[in-house]
Each structure stands twice: as structure tokens, then as C-alpha cells.
Design an enzyme around this catalytic site. Structure first.
Site, PDB file in Angstrom:
ATOM      1  N   LYS A  62       0.813  -1.212   0.000  1.00 50.00           N
ATOM      2  CA  LYS A  62       0.000   0.000   0.000  1.00 50.00           C
ATOM      3  C   LYS A  62       0.849   1.266   0.000  1.00 50.00           C
ATOM      4  O   LYS A  62       2.003   1.266   0.410  1.00 50.00           O
ATOM      5  CB  LYS A  62      -1.007  -0.036   1.163  1.00 50.00           C
ATOM      6  N   ARG A 112      -2.795 -10.193   5.256  1.00 54.03           N
ATOM      7  CA  ARG A 112      -3.214 -10.354   3.854  1.00 54.03           C
ATOM      8  C   ARG A 112      -2.119  -9.796   2.955  1.00 54.03           C
ATOM      9  O   ARG A 112      -1.847  -8.599   3.004  1.00 54.03           O
ATOM     10  CB  ARG A 112      -4.531  -9.607   3.656  1.00 54.03           C
TER      11      ARG A 112
HETATM   12  N1  PMM Z   1      -7.198  -4.330   1.083  1.00 51.58           N
HETATM   13  C1  PMM Z   1      -7.539  -4.430  -0.209  1.00 51.58           C
HETATM   14  C2  PMM Z   1      -8.502  -5.368  -0.622  1.00 51.58           C
HETATM   15  N2  PMM Z   1      -9.109  -6.180   0.252  1.00 51.58           N
HETATM   16  N3  PMM Z   1      -9.382  -6.928   2.458  1.00 51.58           N
HETATM   17  C3  PMM Z   1      -9.077  -6.827   3.760  1.00 51.58           C
HETATM   18  N4  PMM Z   1      -9.698  -7.648   4.642  1.00 51.58           N
HETATM   19  N5  PMM Z   1      -8.149  -5.948   4.223  1.00 51.58           N
HETATM   20  C4  PMM Z   1      -7.495  -5.096   3.394  1.00 51.58           C
HETATM   21  O1  PMM Z   1      -6.679  -4.290   3.879  1.00 51.58           O
HETATM   22  C5  PMM Z   1      -7.804  -5.152   2.003  1.00 51.58           C
HETATM   23  C6  PMM Z   1      -8.779  -6.101   1.570  1.00 51.58           C
HETATM   24  C7  PMM Z   1      -6.871  -3.560  -1.225  1.00 51.58           C
HETATM   25  O2  PMM Z   1      -5.661  -4.103  -1.661  1.00 51.58           O
HETATM   26  P1  PMM Z   1      -5.437  -4.892  -3.083  1.00 51.58           P
HETATM   27  O3  PMM Z   1      -6.112  -4.061  -4.148  1.00 51.58           O
HETATM   28  O4  PMM Z   1      -3.972  -4.932  -3.233  1.00 51.58           O
HETATM   29  O5  PMM Z   1      -6.031  -6.253  -2.966  1.00 51.58           O
END
Ligand code: PMM
Length: 266
Positions: free
Chosen positions: A208, A247
Site C-alpha cells: 500500500k 493479507r
Molecule cells: N485491502 C484491499 C482489498 N481487500 N481486504 C481486507 N480484509 N483488508 C485489506 O486491507 C484489504 C482487503 C486492497 O488491496 P489490493 O487491491 O492490493 O487487494
């Protein structure tokens, strides 16, 4: 031991891996690789939540994710479905998902909590103040840690009122969601207070922008290894703060970092 949730984005536009795994076979192959690398859970998502992203119709989202969820669950993988739509959540649970990962904490779709209550899946509720199209419009806080804890506590109560016991809930501070640079660090410092709410904690820092800001790295592909290393560090610190799962995109780097931290702790 903190679990590793590997990210499987079946989207054309996620910020670090958009478009790479839009084809179901490519997504399944990627997920199998993450699992072989040590991912304990696979988080399958069909809608990007990058800042500024527009919503995707549930039908399109389901066309992307359901074949992937079904194939992975059939192989015995622990699959979570990253969605803000109740219809996608229930279809994915029917296809074998065991965790519904709703970054909006059940706020984006008024049917979400009741829909999940009627399944035997768990639910991850993220801290969220509004859709990605207006991601930073609500990033105004007095004490961000306290406010995130209070707002997640309210979501936990909403889940209970809908019939989801706290033991089925995972709370997520929503790093990057409605939070600017330093607000993310203040939120991470508040993890122990979030843990005091009771449920398991899930923490997603992977790649991020707030990490790139610390590294003084811009957004191009060459910075991904640096963001992955930074993610491994924040994931270790999240684990030490009691996270149930982290994650991540890059599973081996975080897996190694967690193993080293465990060795230190003895
Ligand atoms: N961040 C993203 C997408 N899904 N789910 C949870 N539970 N926590 C998060 O911080 C989160 C998520 C965005 O990141 P990406 O686009 O790299 O998947």
C-alpha cells in the site's frame, strides 16, 4: 501462529496486480502457487478497491470469482471471498468459500450481514467510511485509533444483531481505506486496542501507498520488491500485536519474515 492470507485479485485494475489474473485459469494457477508457497488462506476478489475505483456489477464480479472459488475449494483450500455484495458472498459460500471478506464491514450492501448470518461462513469486517470513488473524502479524524475501534465495535454489534456471533467475526482496521499516510500508522499502533474488542484481527498492508511513502518509492513496478519487503516488516509487527492473519501479495517474503520472528520469540 499468524496465518498468511494470499491475495488472488481477479480484476483488470487492482493497483499492483490488476489484469494479471483476470482469466480464471491464470487466477487458479496463481492461487495454487501462493498455496504451495505457504498461504494458509486464499482471498479471491473480483472488484478492485483501489482509490478512485468504480463499482463493478455483481454479475460481472461473480463471473470472475465463482469459477476460481469453486476450483480452489474443491482442492481443499481455505478460501475467502473479497466482496461488498451480499449476492456474491452467498454464491461464493455455496461454491465453497468459508470466509466472507467485506472491506466495507457490511455497510456497502444492507443485505450483507443477514445474508452471511444465514450461512455457516465467518465474516471479516473492515473499517470503512465510504466507497473507493470518494476514498479520502471521510479521512478526517481526531484520534484515529479510537475512532476506528469505536466504528468497528459498532459493526461487530450490527453483525450480532443480524445473527452473526462474535466468534464468527474477524475485524480488520482497513489500512488505506479512508485513511491518509500517517493515519495508517496511527491505526496500526492501535491494533492492541482493536484486539481488546474480542474478535480475531486481520491486517492488510500489502504494497500500500503509505509504505511507499516511507520508502520514498514511487508507484512503478520496480518498487514492488521494496514494497514487499516493507509489507513483510509490517506483517511481522502485526503478528506481534496479535493479528490472526495478514493479507499479502508476496507470500514467501512474509512467510520467511514470520518464521524469523517466531524463532526470535522462541
Ligand atoms: N485491502 C484491499 C482489498 N481487500 N481486504 C481486507 N480484509 N483488508 C485489506 O486491507 C484489504 C482487503 C486492497 O488491496 P489490493 O487491491 O492490493 O487487494
Amino acid at each position: 501462529m499468524t496465518l498468511i492470507m494470499g491475495i488472488v485479485n481477479v480484476t483488470p485494475d487492482s493497483f499492483s496486480d490488476g489484469g494479471r489474473y483476470l482469466d480464471p485459469d491464470a487466477a487458479i494457477a496463481h492461487a495454487r502457487r501462493l498455496r504451495a508457497e505457504g498461504a494458509d488462506l486464499l482471498d479471491v476478489g473480483g472488484e478492485s478497491t483501489r482509490p478512485g475505483a468504480e463499482r463493478v456489477a455483481p454479475r460481472v464480479e461473480q463471473e470472475r470469482v465463482l469459477p476460481v472459488v469453486e476450483a480452489l475449494a474443491a482442492e481443499g483450500a481455505y478460501v475467502s471471498i473479497d466482496t461488498m455484495n451480499a449476492s456474491t458472498a452467498t454464491a461464493a459460500v455455496r461454491a465453497g468459500a468459508r470466509l466472507v471478506n467485506d472491506v466495507s464491514g457490511g455497510l456497502a450492501d444492507p443485505d450483507m450481514l443477514v445474508a452471511v448470518a444465514g450461512t455457516d461462513a465467518d465474516i471479516a469486517l473492515g473499517h470503512w467510511r465510504g466507497p473507493s470513488s470518494e476514498m479520502y473524502a471521510h479521512a478526517e479524524y481526531g484520534d484515529v485509533g479510537r475512532e476506528v475501534a469505536a466504528e468497528l465495535s459498532a459493526r461487530l454489534q450490527a453483525a450480532a444483531a443480524a445473527g452473526i456471533a462474535p466468534s464468527r467475526v474477524v475485524l480488520d482496521p482497513g489500512i488505506g481505506f479512508g485513511k491518509r499516510g500517517d493515519q495508517n500508522w496511527a491505526t496500526l499502533r492501535a491494533l492492541p486496542a482493536l484486539g481488546a474488542l474480542g474478535p480475531r484481527l486481520l491486517v492488510g498492508t500489502s504494497r500500500k501507498r503509505f509504505l511507499a511513502d516511507v520508502l520514498d518509492a514511487d508507484g512503478d513496478e520496480l518498487t514492488l520488491p521494496r514494497r514487499d519487503l516493507a509489507t513483510a516488516v509490517t506483517s511481522v509487527l502485526a503478528a506481534r500485536a496479535g493479528a490472526w492473519a495478514v493479507r499479502v501479495h508476496d507470500v514467501p517474503t512474509t512467510r520467511d519474515a514470520l518464521a524469523v520472528a517466531r524463532a526470535w520469540e522462541g
